[in-house]
Motif scaffolding. Sequence first.
Motif, PDB file in Angstrom:
ATOM      1  N   ARG B 250       0.826  -1.208   0.000  1.00 58.50           N
ATOM      2  CA  ARG B 250       0.000   0.000   0.000  1.00 58.50           C
ATOM      3  C   ARG B 250       0.855   1.251   0.000  1.00 58.50           C
ATOM      4  O   ARG B 250       0.552   2.240  -0.622  1.00 58.50           O
ATOM      5  N   SER B 320      -5.800   2.365   0.500  1.00 57.49           N
ATOM      6  CA  SER B 320      -6.435   1.676  -0.628  1.00 57.49           C
ATOM      7  C   SER B 320      -7.047   2.655  -1.607  1.00 57.49           C
ATOM      8  O   SER B 320      -7.169   2.373  -2.786  1.00 57.49           O
ATOM      9  N   LEU B 379     -10.672  -3.681  -2.858  1.00 53.17           N
ATOM     10  CA  LEU B 379     -10.234  -2.525  -2.071  1.00 53.17           C
ATOM     11  C   LEU B 379     -11.418  -1.695  -1.564  1.00 53.17           C
ATOM     12  O   LEU B 379     -11.371  -1.137  -0.468  1.00 53.17           O
TER      13      LEU B 379
END
Lengths: 369, 408
Positions: B250, B320, B379
């Motif tokens: 991420r 995300s 996500l």
Amino acid sequence: MNFDFSDEQQELRSQARRFLEKHCTPAKVNARLDGAPFDRTLWQAIADMGWMGTAIPEEYGGLGLSYIDLCVIAEELGRCVAPVPFSSSAYLATNAILQAADERQKTAWLPGLADGSVIGTFALSEGTAAPSAKTIGTTFDGKTLSGTKLPVIDADCADFAIVVARDSQGRIVLCRADLRQPAVAIEAVDSVDDSRGHAKVTFNRAPAELLAGQTGWSVIETLIDGAAVLVSFEQIGGAQRSLEMARDYSLQRRSFGRQIGSYQAIKHKLADMWIAIETARSNAYYGAWALQNGPAELPVAAAAARISACEAYWFASKENIQTHGGVGFTWEFDCHLYYRRAALLAVMLGSPRIWKDRLIQTLEQRNAA
Amino acid sequence: MDFSDTPEEAAFRAEVRAFLEANAEPKSETRTVYPVSYGSLDMLPLAREWQRKKAEAGLVGLSWPKQYGGRALPQIYQVIFDQEQSNYLVPHSVFDIGLGMCIPTMMTFATEEQKTRFVGPAVRGEEIWCQLFSEPAAGSDVAALQTRSVKDGDDWVINGQKIWTSGAHFSDWGVLVTRSDPSLPKHKGLTFFFLNMKSPGITIKPIRQISDSSNFNEVFFTDVRIPDAQRLGAVGDGWKVAVATLMNERLAVGESREPNFADLFRLCRQLELEDGPALRNALIRDKLADWYVQQQGMRFTRFRTMTALSRGQTPGPESSMLKIVNANKRQAIARFGSELLEMTGSLVDPGLSPLKAVMQQALLDAPGTRIGGGTEEILRTVIAERVLGMPAEIRVDKDIPFKDLAKQ
Ligand SMILES: Cc1cc2nc3c(=O)[nH]c(=O)nc-3n(C[C@H](O)[C@H](O)[C@H](O)COP(=O)(O)OP(=O)(O)OC[C@H]3O[C@@H](n4cnc5c(N)ncnc54)[C@H](O)[C@@H]3O)c2cc1C
């Protein structure tokens, strides 16, 4: 009002689908995309079905059916991403001749197009500008053409092109030029969809013949309106197939112990595809009617069909890839064939941005009148 | 809150600029993408060379401890570096997965000796790493993986298949999640390793992407032996290690890849439309403004994440959103930019379109950005469940022994 195809047209559709499923497989599209030469056998087989002459009157060697029948075929060709110059030859070149040529020229040129022995294409664009009466720089001096067209789709397999040019008085004219002659240079260029050949074509005082019936930019607008309706059916065919692929895959693929089709994220995506496609389909039906019977309605109907079909195909083809996950991003799966064709058809007759502008302009003029 | 550089940050920015000026070519009105593409074989030595130069200048692993070649700086320095580098034409980084995911995992779970052995070569671009997680039947649901590991003396023996492994074909090392105990529920029986990608028994088959390059691979394991010393985390604790790797993923999301707002702005500055310069056109301005706002929103969100990190907080699922927004923006800009070129918008030939056809070329790459590193559907669920606290999806397979799942 009858807003559906006739029984005969439905029969034509199933016949076309059976034929194409057998002869125009994804493997063939893929081979062409991968550099295989134009498949003349496939073209001839399509010609033998009589499709290229669908809307050409019988006196010129065609079947004398309607544009609505041609729309049925267009949808089926779009469904299988046919790697053939059908739109260039059977919509654009053929209709240019039907609309702008004189009697002698029609008699001479249409039978070859109708039986597929001759392939035509249409040379309009000259670079990044949206083609208009102002942007055409190719000239016609009464006998020869000079200038560069970029891109010309299907120039690799076409025998001739209908070329949009400016004559010595500055008027927009259409000319027919053989592509297989020394004064024409054809340079292949890479495109997002190489299942259709693209080229830069340079005319260097190339002998050409004026289409002697009609001249002026408005002829070209009408021609493109008609083609936009037909292409919108190709787009809908491709979008519909993308949706079916996404649906089939989402029923079969599992994650976290469930079919991915059981997740609302996927269901809603597919439902949105369907809505976009049905919206486009309804607009395209109206476009088909206008093309056949309602010339006054054609500019608005064609624009609506084109705008919604571009949107539907873009959305369905990209979300079909997304629904497939990693495999959707591979060459081996067929998802990309549709995504590529969607990208090509979205600019082939002018981008949606241009059509939106034209649509509102036409509505504005109509309201003012 | 302060968006201006501190004196230390300003000094670092100046250092980065001086380095870039001396070593790279800035983006220009005609070119915004490095001339050698990611998929090309020529790219690898160029990427290694660029990495080596950066490492020599002390510009890699900025936030890492000094003993591993880092500079022990706060995370925001990486943002500063990325920002500056995004103005230059540099080779596609084949080191992102290694430096962004694998090495940070090693930092947490490897022995001191292993860290000393592996971090340096990765930083200097001498060794490339890949991530062997996904399998044919385990993508979004990566914990459904089947690749087996069986203990045999001091070794583990691996059999099975991974897929979509980016860069496996030129990687030296990889991190691997395997199933060591199928009698446990699916998250429980996993064990994590790192391994030499040249080990006997590994077969790598490149997969052709829709963009026609082959950057990811199928990787087959036949009786591949891994020493137990290369296990990361406890036996059966592989999921925990994998999650740590994915957390780092991420963070690895950097400046959004081209074409981005700046590319579209450049294109529009050059383009004449039917009614005058593209930048004067109201529709274009509207679109440009939207994408600018999105881009800045993501940039500043990343600043906020980095601030949180520098205060010792771990990056949460909030990041995300960067992936969802950037990937969609990229695809939308590629489409819009292509269509602005009208019929030439279908041409991928770099010689025939402004900015070397960056828009058209990205069209065929953008769909992968929305899938790799976690799909946007997954996500969104992560954001809904973990940020917003909404009820979790019904999970039918969570507590069942893995070996019984296949029977269902
Ligand atoms: C360019 C690229 C590079 C990659 N590099 C690597 C790599 O280096 N290493 C590695 O290990 N992997 C890599 N991957 C794999 C990537 O992580 C997976 O492709 C991704 O996680 C999706 O898995 P899948 O392909 O199996 O799709 P699936 O999981 O089968 O998903 C198919 C579709 O179903 C949807 N879906 C699935 N589950 C749900 C759900 N619960 N709710 C809603 N929707 C759902 C997905 O969003 C998707 O649209 C890469 C992928 C790509 C495209």
